[in-house]
Design an enzyme around this catalytic site. Structure first.
Site, PDB file in Angstrom:
ATOM      1  N   THR A  25     -24.589 -74.134 116.524  1.00 28.44           N
ATOM      2  CA  THR A  25     -23.750 -75.020 117.349  1.00 28.44           C
ATOM      3  C   THR A  25     -22.572 -74.290 117.984  1.00 28.44           C
ATOM      4  O   THR A  25     -22.188 -74.601 119.117  1.00 28.44           O
ATOM      5  CB  THR A  25     -23.234 -76.199 116.477  1.00 28.44           C
ATOM      6  OG1 THR A  25     -24.366 -76.957 116.066  1.00 28.44           O
ATOM      7  CG2 THR A  25     -22.280 -77.090 117.241  1.00 28.44           C
ATOM      8  N   THR A 105     -24.951 -73.996 111.165  1.00 30.58           N
ATOM      9  CA  THR A 105     -24.491 -74.416 109.836  1.00 30.58           C
ATOM     10  C   THR A 105     -25.609 -74.998 108.971  1.00 30.58           C
ATOM     11  O   THR A 105     -25.506 -74.990 107.744  1.00 30.58           O
ATOM     12  CB  THR A 105     -23.386 -75.483 109.945  1.00 30.58           C
ATOM     13  OG1 THR A 105     -23.898 -76.621 110.636  1.00 30.58           O
ATOM     14  CG2 THR A 105     -22.176 -74.935 110.676  1.00 30.58           C
TER      15      THR A 105
HETATM   16  N1  ASN Z   1     -28.179 -77.605 114.091  1.00 35.69           N
HETATM   17  C1  ASN Z   1     -27.068 -76.679 114.129  1.00 35.69           C
HETATM   18  C2  ASN Z   1     -27.571 -75.363 113.555  1.00 35.69           C
HETATM   19  O1  ASN Z   1     -27.680 -75.233 112.364  1.00 35.69           O
HETATM   20  C3  ASN Z   1     -25.901 -77.239 113.342  1.00 35.69           C
HETATM   21  C4  ASN Z   1     -24.633 -76.441 113.464  1.00 35.69           C
HETATM   22  O2  ASN Z   1     -24.597 -75.257 113.689  1.00 35.69           O
HETATM   23  N2  ASN Z   1     -23.487 -77.078 113.248  1.00 35.69           N
HETATM   24  O3  ASN Z   1     -27.894 -74.459 114.290  1.00 35.69           O
END
Ligand code: ASN
Length: 356
Positions: A25, A105
């Protein structure tokens, strides 16, 4: 991909920190179907970090950026990506003061645990970070996370794989994602923080770090997780009413080489001998089985209750107070190496990187 020909020389570190961008993200932009990984990260980082107050900019180390050509939402990560990332870090780290990995994340703590096993004996920091909001979003957490991660990456006492997120520095092999929306998205349920942000500074607690405890001789262990094939290690959490045929459907498959069980509470299984029989059969076939609790905090104690007595006899190893990420990653790591069954079992039970 091969391991570096020489180990890092701490006496003459390069002044830069290496930023490795994998996606997630932090670097996403809105697309037709929702947020999607976006490139051009170097100039976007320069622009974003240039918005920090001057005093913070001056506290940052110089950095260089390495971006993967195929950026991913981290929900698409596989053990094959972990192998690739560990190799890329191992090949480059000697030329830098430390490394920051920008990662989504969703599986950040899984990658952190895997890197910790593969990069054992680090003499500098590998810090994973990401964000709950994209870099350019209003009030994004991305910039603060980058600032902290870059500061931690050049901290001389930091000699392990760690996660910096929302002001907290967590051991990579002890961390887990605890929230799907909040910016305070990670915790380390069974181990204290390695450090934290206080004002503009990062306070590091050396007595909790691997450098003080068990860094040991510098070495990297870079097995090819691809060689395991897709799906060699499984993870299965108990549910009320689980049956032996359901357990067998996973464990009897000859492609499965090991499994992580998430038991009830302190390490309990339903009182059903046929479940233990499935586990004993799998262990007897040389499959590496380990157990942790479904509770996010605390440890298991196999045999403390009658309901957990048979697990030890069925060959199931205690994962103690490990996170699912650390226990699963360790099974993958051990299964990928040319070790005897006894060695695998022994190594699973001993702490390799402060994960238990
Ligand atoms: N879906 C995203 C990922 O893991 C979530 C994020 O980075 N906050 O790439």
């Amino acid at each position: 991909m091969s391991a570096p020909s020489s180990q890092p020389t701490p006496e003459a570190p390069h002044p830069s920190v290496l930023i490795i961008y994998t996606g997630g993200t932090l670097g996403m932009r809105a697309g037709r179907h929702g947020l999607t990984p976006a490139g051009d990260i170097e100039s976007r980082l320069t622009h974003a970090l240039g918005q920090l107050p001057l005093s913070q900019q001056q506290a940052l180390p110089p950095y260089e950026v390495f971006s993967y050509p195929d950026l991913i939402d981290s929900s698409a990560i596989t053990p094959g990506h972990w192998t690739q990332l560990a190799n890329d870090i191992a090949q480059r780290i000697a030329d830098y003061q430390g490394v920051v990995v920008i990662h989504g994340t969703d599986t950040l703590s899984w990658t952190a645990a895997s890197l910790a096993y593969q990069l054992q004996g680090l003499d500098r920091a590998v810090i994973l970070t990401g964000a709950m909001q994209p870099l350019e979003a209003p009030d994004s957490d991305a910039l603060d996370n980058l600032y902290g991660a870059l500061r931690c990456a050049r901290e001389p006492g930091m000699q392990e794989v760690a996660i910096y997120f929302h002001g907290k520095l967590l051991r990579g092999a002890r961390a887990t994602k605890q929230h799907s929306e909040a910016v305070d998205a990670f915790s380390s349920p069974n181990y204290p923080l390695l450090g934290e942000r206080v004002g503009d500074d990062i306070v590091h607690y050396p007595s909790r770090s691997l450098a003080e405890q068990q860094r040991g001789a510098p070495r990297f262990e870079l097995p090819d997780y691809n060689a395991l094939g897709e799906g060699a290690i499984i993870r299965l959490a108990l549910w009320p009413g689980i049956t032996a045929w359901q357990l067998a459907a996973w464990l009897d498959d000859s492609r499965v080489k090991g499994g992580l069980l998430q038991l009830w509470g302190a390490g309990n299984l339903p009182d059903d001998p046929s479940l233990l029989a499935v586990l004993a059969k799998a262990s007897g076939e040389g499959k590496l089985l380990a157990a942790i609790s479904q509770c996010p905090q605390g440890s298991i104690h196999l045999g403390a209750y009658a309901a957990g007595q048979g697990l030890h006899d069925a060959g199931v190893l205690s994962g103690d107070d490990m996170t699912p990420e650390a226990a699963f990653g360790k099974l993958v790591h051990l299964a990928a190496q040319p070790l005897s069954e006894d060695d695998r079992r022994q190594r699973f039970l001993m702490p390799l990187v402060g994960e238990r």
